[in-house]
Design an enzyme around this catalytic site. Structure first.
Site, mmCIF file in Angstrom:
data_model
loop_
_atom_site.group_PDB
_atom_site.id
_atom_site.type_symbol
_atom_site.label_atom_id
_atom_site.label_comp_id
_atom_site.label_asym_id
_atom_site.label_seq_id
_atom_site.Cartn_x
_atom_site.Cartn_y
_atom_site.Cartn_z
ATOM 1 N N LYS A 220 0.824 -1.218 0.000
ATOM 2 C CA LYS A 220 0.000 0.000 0.000
ATOM 3 C C LYS A 220 0.858 1.267 0.000
ATOM 4 C CE LYS A 220 -4.392 -1.959 0.998
ATOM 5 N NZ LYS A 220 -5.426 -2.355 1.932
ATOM 6 N N ARG A 256 -3.461 -10.005 4.684
ATOM 7 C CA ARG A 256 -3.881 -10.057 3.268
ATOM 8 C C ARG A 256 -2.730 -9.509 2.427
ATOM 9 N NH1 ARG A 256 -6.161 -6.866 -0.611
ATOM 10 N NH2 ARG A 256 -7.776 -7.827 -1.915
#
Ligand code: HH2
Length: 275
Positions: A220, A256
């Site tokens: 991210k 995840r």
């Protein structure tokens, strides 16, 4: 899957890895890589071989600025993949649409990963409850198209915790067994870099809700930003691994991730060191 399936804690011991398979042309870090069904199928099988406890298959990007796709478009992307793997591998379906979730469950998916936490489709609660599958309820402020435009909280952890508590109650009131539910702070979904890291730093406060926590930090942009590029759209693997280990140490159950083998190695090591 039936209502007699084990509690989610039993199926996903801490730490477990959820491998990301985006069957999309436009996901933020791997857009296009698994857009062809044969590539997605191969990736999913490889991820399970590398130690993923489940693969999260999605047909709609939720990256900042993304536009929604129709259920037909989403199913067109997903069905060839799900038909090949959902019966063979542990599969999670990353969707906010009840119709997509239902088709995936019928093909064998065992977890519904709903980034809207059952707010996106009024029929979703019923689909999850009826089939007795696992569900991940994630926090998001706003919607993907606009969520990164100046997100604000009184106290990000208190606000996210109150939201997750409320969504857990909605799920249970709608007939979903509590032991089927995991929760996710929604890293990057309507949050600044500081919001994201504060959520990880104080993850124990969210763990106090008593449900397993899913955390998605992998690649991210916050990770690229703290490494010195204010315009980063993604973060590197090294930073993803460090962040996953930090989240695990503070109570995350399911991580995840896009790079399964490396995360399994890092988390196995962290577990051996910290116990
Ligand atoms: N992050 C993304 C998508 N789905 N689901 C959960 N539960 N938690 C997350 O943090 C999360 C999620 C965004 O990552 P990715 O799937 O790689 O990108 P895109 O949404 O662009 O397809």
């Amino acid at each position: 899957m039936t209502n007699g399936a084990p509690r989610i804690e039993a199926s996903f011991p801490r730490p477990s890895v959820m491998g990301v398979v985006n069957v999309t042309p436009d996901s933020f870090s791997d857009g296009g890589v698994n857009f062809r069904p044969e590539d997605a199928i191969m990736t999913a099988r490889r991820m399970v071989e590398e130690g993923a406890a489940i693969v999260d298959v999605g047909g709609e990007s939720t990256r900042p600025g993304s536009e929604p796709v129709s259920a037909d478009e989403e199913l067109g992307r997903l069905l060839p993949v799900l038909e090949a793997i959902a019966d063979e591998l542990p599969v999670s379906i990353d969707t906010a649409k009840a119709e997509v979730a239902r088709r995936a469950i019928e093909l064998g998916a065992e977890l519904v990963n709903d980034v809207t936490a059952l707010r996106g489709d009024p029929l979703m609660v019923e689909v999850v409850a009826e089939h007795g599958v696992y569900v991940c309820l994630m926090h998001m402020l706003g919607e993907p198209r606009t969520m990164q435009q100046d997100p604000r909280y009184d106290d990000v952890v208190d606000d996210v915790k109150a939201f997750l508590e409320e969504r857990l109650r909605v799920a249970v009131d709608g007939g979903i067994a509590e032991d089927r539910v995991c929760l996710d702070p929604g890293i990057g979904f309507g949050k600044t870099v500081e919001h994201n890291f504060e959520l990880i730093r104080r993850l124990d406060e969210l763990a106090a809700l008593g449900r397993p926590l899913v955390v998605g930090l992998s690649r991210k942009s916050s990770l690229g930003k703290i490494l010195g590029d204010p315009d980063a759209r993604t973060g590197p693997l090294s930073a993803s691994l460090a962040a996953a280990v930090a989240a695990y140490e503070r109570g995350a159950t399911i991580l995840r991730v896009h790079d399964v083998r490396e995360h399994v190695e890092a988390l196995t090591t962290a577990q051996a060191v910290v116990g």
